[in-house]
Design an enzyme around this catalytic site. Structure first.
Site, mmCIF file in Angstrom:
data_model
loop_
_atom_site.group_PDB
_atom_site.id
_atom_site.type_symbol
_atom_site.label_atom_id
_atom_site.label_comp_id
_atom_site.label_asym_id
_atom_site.label_seq_id
_atom_site.Cartn_x
_atom_site.Cartn_y
_atom_site.Cartn_z
ATOM 1 N N ASN A 1 38.282 77.000 22.688
ATOM 2 C CA ASN A 1 37.555 75.887 23.297
ATOM 3 C C ASN A 1 36.404 76.512 24.079
ATOM 4 O O ASN A 1 36.621 77.062 25.160
ATOM 5 C CB ASN A 1 38.483 75.088 24.223
ATOM 6 N N TRP A 2 35.223 76.416 23.506
ATOM 7 C CA TRP A 2 34.069 77.084 24.130
ATOM 8 C C TRP A 2 33.613 76.360 25.394
ATOM 9 O O TRP A 2 32.817 76.898 26.155
ATOM 10 C CB TRP A 2 32.910 77.156 23.135
ATOM 11 N N LYS A 3 34.063 75.123 25.567
ATOM 12 C CA LYS A 3 33.596 74.288 26.694
ATOM 13 C C LYS A 3 32.057 74.240 26.666
ATOM 14 O O LYS A 3 31.472 74.322 25.586
ATOM 15 C CB LYS A 3 34.167 74.807 28.009
ATOM 16 N N HIS B 1 41.340 66.631 27.189
ATOM 17 C CA HIS B 1 41.349 67.873 27.976
ATOM 18 C C HIS B 1 41.349 67.533 29.464
ATOM 19 O O HIS B 1 40.738 66.545 29.876
ATOM 20 C CB HIS B 1 40.129 68.734 27.620
ATOM 21 N N GLU C 1 39.769 68.665 31.827
ATOM 22 C CA GLU C 1 38.425 68.548 32.427
ATOM 23 C C GLU C 1 37.821 67.172 32.130
ATOM 24 O O GLU C 1 37.088 66.625 32.958
ATOM 25 C CB GLU C 1 37.533 69.701 31.926
ATOM 26 N N GLU D 1 48.536 72.307 28.690
ATOM 27 C CA GLU D 1 47.629 73.109 29.499
ATOM 28 C C GLU D 1 47.827 72.770 30.971
ATOM 29 O O GLU D 1 47.234 71.800 31.471
ATOM 30 C CB GLU D 1 46.169 72.814 29.114
ATOM 31 N N GLY E 1 41.407 78.640 33.619
ATOM 32 C CA GLY E 1 40.271 79.352 34.192
ATOM 33 C C GLY E 1 40.580 80.044 35.507
ATOM 34 O O GLY E 1 39.680 80.509 36.203
ATOM 35 N N SER F 1 44.527 80.335 30.715
ATOM 36 C CA SER F 1 44.443 81.779 30.939
ATOM 37 C C SER F 1 45.269 82.579 29.936
ATOM 38 O O SER F 1 45.878 83.589 30.297
ATOM 39 C CB SER F 1 44.833 82.132 32.378
HETATM 40 P P1 13P Z 1 41.116 79.288 29.961
HETATM 41 O O1 13P Z 1 41.681 80.013 28.785
HETATM 42 O O2 13P Z 1 39.736 79.725 30.336
HETATM 43 O O3 13P Z 1 42.065 79.250 31.121
HETATM 44 O O4 13P Z 1 40.923 77.747 29.500
HETATM 45 C C1 13P Z 1 41.971 77.100 28.888
HETATM 46 C C2 13P Z 1 41.490 75.791 28.397
HETATM 47 O O5 13P Z 1 41.151 74.908 29.161
HETATM 48 C C3 13P Z 1 41.395 75.609 26.943
HETATM 49 O O6 13P Z 1 41.173 74.280 26.609
#
Ligand code: 13P
Length: 252
Positions: free
Chosen positions: A9-11, A98, A100, A170, A176, A215
């Protein structure tokens, strides 16, 4: 036996130049070292880069995915991206719900359920995200929060579509932050989610891949992925570094 899935997931990261470099490195790494026969790989990229990444991934054993999709089919929804648009670029996966999106864009369980249905109807594989905040975990609410998030989606989809979804657990506090759920902690939630899926249909529940995200890194991927109900990873930060992403795929 469920095939593992490692999805990046590149966000909101990337650029034309960075994407070219990253995907070129991942493609050559996969060719050299990793058997793609045992593991599915996907990258969920920002929508403006669908065309570029579709081109870069042509012929590679890496599927394209999106990070979100509209619950509407088409029309006056400024800023939204439809399932039809995703299909035109050969997206196979789409992340829905997600944390976020839930936290910063006020997405409700109901909206996420609608997006899931929309994705399924378009033949896309929704990666449905669930997860508790730190406050919820500390209050002992993990199971109830995560179960409710999944339940609303399960109530909205047909039994015949159950095997077509992917679920991603998640924990918000692990995203993160460099903090990871221990394999045992993650497995406990994954097993609970699997039980919930079984209530809808036992046979399909056995086929649904439940990914862990939060993470996940090369140094913890192997022990997480060894758990019986952890069927892959949804990778944020480590998906932006080819060596890390390849190492996680290798672990899977
Ligand atoms: P990280 O791997 O940066 O913690 O992010 C996880 C995530 O939100 C994947 O969708």
């Amino acid at each position: 036996m469920r095939r593992k899935l490692v999805a990046g997931n590149w966000k909101m990261n990337g650029s034309l130049a960075a994407n070219t470099l990253l995907l070129t490195e991942i493609k050559s790494g996969l060719k050299g070292n990793v058997s793609s026969a045992t593991c599915d790989v996907a990258v969920c990229v920002p929508a403006p880069y669908f065309a570029q990444c579709q081109g870069l991934l042509n012929g590679a054993a890496i599927a394209l995915g999106a990070q979100d999709v509209s619950s509407h089919e088409a029309g006056a929804y400024t800023g939204e991206v439809s399932t039809g648009m995703l299909q035109e670029f050969d997206c196979r996966y789409v992340i829905v719900g997600h944390s976020e999106r839930r936290a910063y864009f006020a997405e409700s369980n109901e909206l996420i359920a609608q997006k899931t249905v929309r994705a399924l109807n378009a033949g896309l594989t929704p990666i449905v995200c669930v997860g508790e905040t730190l406050a919820q975990r500390e209050a002992g609410e993990t199971d109830s929060v995560v179960a409710e998030q999944l339940n609303v989606v399960l109530a909205a989809i047909a039994v015949s579509d159950l095997a077509k979804i992917v679920v991603a657990y998640e924990p918000v506090w692990a995203i993160g932050t460099g903090k990871t759920a221990t394999p045992a902690m993650a497995q406990e939630v994954h097993a609970m989610l699997r039980k919930q899926l079984q209530v809808k249909n036992a046979e399909a529940a056995a086929q649904v891949r439940i990914l862990y995200g939060g993470s996940m890194k090369p140094d913890n991927a192997q022990e997480l992925l060894a758990m019986s109900d952890i069927d892959g990873g949804l990778i944020g930060g480590a998906a932006l570094k080819s060596a890390d992403f390849l190492a996680i795929i290798q672990a899977a």
